[in-house]
Design an enzyme around this catalytic site. Structure first.
Site, PDB file in Angstrom:
ATOM      1  N   ASP A 147      -1.246  23.824  25.821  1.00  0.00           N
ATOM      2  CA  ASP A 147      -0.406  24.980  26.138  1.00  0.00           C
ATOM      3  C   ASP A 147      -1.082  25.820  27.212  1.00  0.00           C
ATOM      4  O   ASP A 147      -1.829  25.277  28.032  1.00  0.00           O
ATOM      5  CB  ASP A 147      -0.148  25.769  24.844  1.00  0.00           C
ATOM      6  CG  ASP A 147       1.197  26.460  24.836  1.00  0.00           C
ATOM      7  OD1 ASP A 147       1.432  27.286  25.722  1.00  0.00           O
ATOM      8  OD2 ASP A 147       2.024  26.184  23.941  1.00  0.00           O
ATOM      9  N   HIS A 224       1.943  32.434  25.773  1.00  0.00           N
ATOM     10  CA  HIS A 224       2.670  31.353  25.105  1.00  0.00           C
ATOM     11  C   HIS A 224       1.754  30.531  24.187  1.00  0.00           C
ATOM     12  O   HIS A 224       2.097  30.263  23.022  1.00  0.00           O
ATOM     13  CB  HIS A 224       3.291  30.471  26.192  1.00  0.00           C
ATOM     14  CG  HIS A 224       4.267  29.460  25.706  1.00  0.00           C
ATOM     15  ND1 HIS A 224       3.909  28.182  25.370  1.00  0.00           N
ATOM     16  CD2 HIS A 224       5.606  29.535  25.528  1.00  0.00           C
ATOM     17  CE1 HIS A 224       4.987  27.511  25.003  1.00  0.00           C
ATOM     18  NE2 HIS A 224       6.031  28.314  25.093  1.00  0.00           N
ATOM     19  N   SER A 555       9.917  25.778  21.665  1.00  0.00           N
ATOM     20  CA  SER A 555       8.462  25.950  21.729  1.00  0.00           C
ATOM     21  C   SER A 555       7.917  26.611  20.467  1.00  0.00           C
ATOM     22  O   SER A 555       6.784  26.369  20.089  1.00  0.00           O
ATOM     23  CB  SER A 555       8.083  26.856  22.894  1.00  0.00           C
ATOM     24  OG  SER A 555       8.070  26.150  24.086  1.00  0.00           O
TER      25      SER A 555
END
Ligand SMILES: *[C@@H]1O[C@H](CO)[C@@H](O)[C@H](O)[C@H]1NC(C)=O
Ligand SMILES: *[C@@H]1O[C@H](CO)[C@@H](O)[C@H](O)[C@H]1NC(C)=O
Ligand SMILES: *[C@@H]1O[C@H](CO)[C@@H](O)[C@H](O)[C@H]1NC(C)=O
Ligand SMILES: *[C@@H]1O[C@H](CO)[C@@H](O)[C@H](O)[C@H]1NC(C)=O
Ligand SMILES: *[C@@H]1O[C@H](CO)[C@@H](O)[C@H](O)[C@H]1NC(C)=O
Ligand SMILES: *[C@@H]1O[C@H](CO)[C@@H](O)[C@H](O)[C@H]1NC(C)=O
Ligand SMILES: *[C@@H]1O[C@H](CO)[C@@H](O)[C@H](O)[C@H]1NC(C)=O
Length: 776
Positions: A147, A224, A555
């Protein structure tokens, strides 16, 4: 990717293109070169690196300023794929392609990044019979997260009470900008970063005109990766909230599992050369589960680096969990659909943040908001003039930055249409123009989807129908006014889970023989850890700080399943990735909290939206029976689908003779936990037979009987209807015949299911969804 942030990343992309200087290096592009695994002459080449360089020596011509061929090499891969990534011009790429031992030369690809409550919603609790206690919270399992990196100071990565680092762990804590060795602990046991593929595309990524600071290290500048890592395996943080909303104890799904960070995504997304390098290390480091909340559009498997790298991972016993993508509700939008990957769609929860718009004429429009005023401030519920700037400056209806005229929006409640720019960005644009509040109106394709954001001003998001009503009121009123009525955080009022509107749908465009997505997990309005260097909207202008924020997307769903896979692995360390996936699929929930079938946004049920259903952690550690798959079986399946030898070798690195395999496996079926059959539209229908093998992982001396819900218009027959397993790990096969009786006039799909039920132990219900399609 969190859906908000796609446009956020693209914004920065635009800046860089304008500044990019043309140099000689512009002719060079990144290629990934795959080699035949058996062709390295070990008497000649000491290491794989030497072997890889020998190809560059043969095929590349050095420019004057270049010192050696190795300057062209980005990565020499070891495990995830056989081969290397290098900078080449077109001629060199062609030359390499024709060298013996080279099986494919592919251009680097760009992929995109596609909680305080979700663990409770999934039924995770401290009951002594529950999965957390029985798995010791995922004790000892290692989840590798590919990520944007991690914010190690977040309280979610505190390692108090964590077990020691597993003995088999071989990973490292790679230091870099703002990241030192002591940032790793017993929660974050490894951290690495891969920027070469990204950097050659954006060599000036340290340019000061790029407003976002990128740390050249595992540190997360975007948020994220911090969010997804903490969702999978974050430690417990009592009193977690987003500026006061959603208050509770934040916890990952597997709080006892370790996290290994592989930062492969940067401001311009994630390049396949970097992704493969991350998977390569993750396999060698010894992760048990790989979590990839990123992807692209459906891609042929032999061109899809995630599919290729994850085949090797699965071969080595690593379960690979990927997000299905956010391109729903369009059919055939599901990505990451390789049969060895577990593909996860997103579902809603029953937690809501009501923020109703009360119009001057008394009408009430339902909306949702995570504006912190939601809880505290009466000021935020003030009556305001209402304005919709359509027909004003270009883009004003979307509230693009700088499009709103201060004279008309100052002090008012501004209506913004959804689309084009990020949702949070619209709020910032309204605030900058002097607006006092925002109503975000969904576009028709958004229906009443309600992903909330932590906007920088009082705001609410309303459905499409409500938006039409609101605009009608504005049109018909001399002085339109409105006020918000906030309702705080409400749990348990609405029907959930339901499939999220944006969650990508099957059937799979590249492998229609396998039902995808495999399952769904919470992915709407997920609260999880966030870097304190960013505001909760992720916008640079946002000066507020919070250790948590809310994001939506597949996600966010993916790491929930990665966490469950870690729980299953820590109870059953010997299970294959396919057995872990089977356990999660056959025990998934197909009913929502009211006991009604899980629906999509059109109030319909659909196997291509939810796969086997919503993952159920407690049931998944004790499924009774599993459908196991060996890596060779995937290859046989590719042969049956008609992939050629070169394509199969590219995907699997194995030299395969399909004709031999097909001769030996006349009636082969991939032992998938779901069933997909395609019936020909023939005037005299021919039955189609499917075979499956079950392995007993429950109790010895078990008898199961089958129950079938036939798809509409299709006759289904299972033989035998009863299976007895004397011992653990006994394997029994059964066959299913499908015959079309009447072609149902709908969208070409009918669904059903079959379930094997234990004769006396009620919890053993092994369910497989069935999808029947037909070609006209
Ligand atoms: C979890 O599943 C077990 C059976 O495997 C059951 O006995 C138990 O009641 C469940 N516990 C919770 C908390 O749901
Ligand atoms: C509002 O009025 C304008 C002009 O009369 C018209 O073009 C528009 O369609 C109306 N919008 C709505 C939502 O009724
Ligand atoms: C974030 O968490 C840290 C550690 O628990 C705490 O010291 C800090 O005050 C928190 N920051 C905010 C903005 O809540
Ligand atoms: C789905 O059902 C709910 C509740 O029954 C209803 O409010 C909603 O309008 C329905 N949506 C569609 C698209 O039919
Ligand atoms: C691959 O298999 C074919 C036929 O089975 C054989 O002729 C060839 O030599 C093999 N190649 C390698 C590199 O093993
Ligand atoms: C396919 O099905 C349709 C609808 O049932 C029917 O009208 C048509 O004749 C069929 N076509 C063939 C080739 O059997
Ligand atoms: C299974 O059943 C057989 C016959 O009923 C019995 O002899 C055997 O001990 C049982 N095995 C187990 C493990 O319960």
């Amino acid at each position: 990717m969190g859906r908000q942030h796609n446009s956020f990343l693209f914004l920065f992309l635009v800046f860089t293109i304008l500044l990019y200087n043309t140099t000689k290096a512009q002719d060079l592009r990144t290629y990934i070169i795959q080699l035949h695994p058996n062709e390295m002459d070990t008497s000649f080449y000491k290491t794989k690196l030497h072997w890889h360089l020998s190809f560059l020596e043969k095929a590349t011509v050095l420019e004057e300023e270049e010192e050696s061929h190795s300057a062209r090499l980005l990565y020499s891969y070891d495990t995830a794929i056989e081969g290397f990534a290098a900078r080449l011009n077109e001629h060199e790429a062609m030359a390499l392609k024709s060298l013996p031992g080279v099986i494919s030369v592919q251009m680097d690809r760009r992929y995109e990044l596609h909680t305080t409550y979700s663990h409770k919603f999934l039924g995770l609790n401290f009951s002594p019979t529950g999965v957390w206690v029985r798995s010791k919270f995922g004790h000892g399992a290692i989840i590798g997260v590919l990520d944007t990196g991690i914010w190690p100071e977040s309280p979610s990565f505190d390692d108090s009470g964590m077990p020691p680092v597993p003995k088999h762990w071989r990973g490292i804590c790679q230091e870099g900008e703002g990241f030192i060795f002591s940032n790793c602990n017993r929660k974050i046991i490894g951290a690495r970063f891969y920027s070469k593929g990204h950097r050659v595309n954006y060599p000036d990524s340290r340019d000061t005109t790029i407003p976002l600071l990128e740390y050249v290290s595992p540190r997360d500048a975007h948020g994220h990766g911090t969010h997804t890592s903490s969702t999978a395996a974050g430690s417990a943080v009592p009193g977690a909230s987003v500026l006061g909303l959603g208050l509770g104890t934040a916890r990952g799904v597997a709080p006892g599992a370790h996290i290994a960070v592989y930062k492969v995504c940067w401001f311009d997304g994630c390049y396949s050369s970097d992704i493969l390098a991350g998977i390569d290390d993750a396999i060698n480091d010894g992760v048990n589960v790989l979590s990839l909340s990123l992807g692209g559009f459906p891609t042929p498997l032999f061109e899809d680096s995630i599919a290729i790298g994850s085949f090797r991972a699965v071969e080595r016993g690593v379960a690979v969990i990927c997000a299905a993508g956010n391109n729903g509700p369009a059919a055939m939008s599901v990505a990451n659909e390789a049969p060895w990957i577990t593909t996860v769609g997103a579902s809603t929860m029953d937690r809501r943040f009501p923020a109703i718009v009360r119009l001057g004429n008394g009408e009430m429009l339902y909306g949702e908001s995570m504006y912190p005023g939601n809880k505290f401030s009466k000021q935020a519920e003030k009556r305001l003039d209402l304005v919709y700037e359509s027909g004003g400056n270009q883009g004003a209806e979307y509230c693009l930055k700088g499009s709103l005229s201060r004279t008309s929006v100052q002090g008012k409640m501004v209506v913004c249409d959804r689309g084009i720019n990020g949702r949070s960005e619209k709020g910032e644009a309204v605030r900058e123009a002097g607006g006092a509040a925002m109503v975000l109106a969904n576009a028709e394709i958004n229906h009443d989807e309600d992903s909330v954001d932590v906007h920088v001003l009082p705001s609410t998001v309303i459905g499409y129908e409500e938006g039409v009503q609101l605009k009608k009121y504005i049109n018909s009123s001399a002085r339109p006014i409105a006020r918000f009525i906030y309702g705080g955080t409400k749990v348990g009022r609405s029907r959930a889970p339901a499939v999220a509107l944006f969650s990508a749908r099957g059937p799979s465009a590249t492998i229609p023989s396998v039902l995808k997505p495999d399952m769904i997990a919470p992915g709407v309005n997920i609260i999880a850890a966030w870097p304190v260097s960013l505001g909760p909207t992720g916008l640079q202008e946002d000066q507020r700080r919070s250790n948590f924020t809310v994001l939506s997307g597949t996600s966010m769903a993916c790491p929930h399943v990665s966490g469950v896979a870690a729980l299953v692995r820590s109870v059953h360390p010997e299970w294959s990735p396919a057995a872990v996936r089977s356990a999660m699929m056959t025990t998934a929930d197909v009913a929502d909290h009211l006991g009604k079938p899980i629906m999509d946004e059109k109030n319909k049920t659909s196997v291509f939206a939810m796969g086997a259903g919503q993952v159920n952690p407690n049931r998944s550690i004790d499924p009774g029976l599993v459908y196991d798959i060996r890596p060779e079986d995937y290859i046989t399946h590719l042969c049956i689908l008609g992939y050629n030898q070169v394509q199969i070798c590219t995907i699997t690195h194995r030299n395969t003779s399909c004709s031999g395999i097909l001769r030996r496996n006349k009636k082969f079926n991939l032992n998938y936990p779901s069933i997909t059959v395609n019936l020909q539209n023939l005037s005299r229908p021919v039955p189609v037979m499917v075979q499956r093998v079950l392995t007993n992982v429950g109790t010895p001396n078990s008898t199961y009987t089958v129950q079938v819900k036939s798809p509409k218009g299709v006759a289904v027959k299972v033989v035998p209807e009863k299976l007895t397993f004397l011992k653990l790990n006994d394997r029994k096969s059964f066959r299913v015949w499908f015959e079309m009786r009447k072609q149902e006039a709908n969208d070409g799909v009918v669904d059903g299911f079959l379930v094997w039920k234990h004769s006396s132990i009620g919890r053993y219900r092994v369910r497989s969804p069935i999808a029947v399609t037909w070609t006209m």
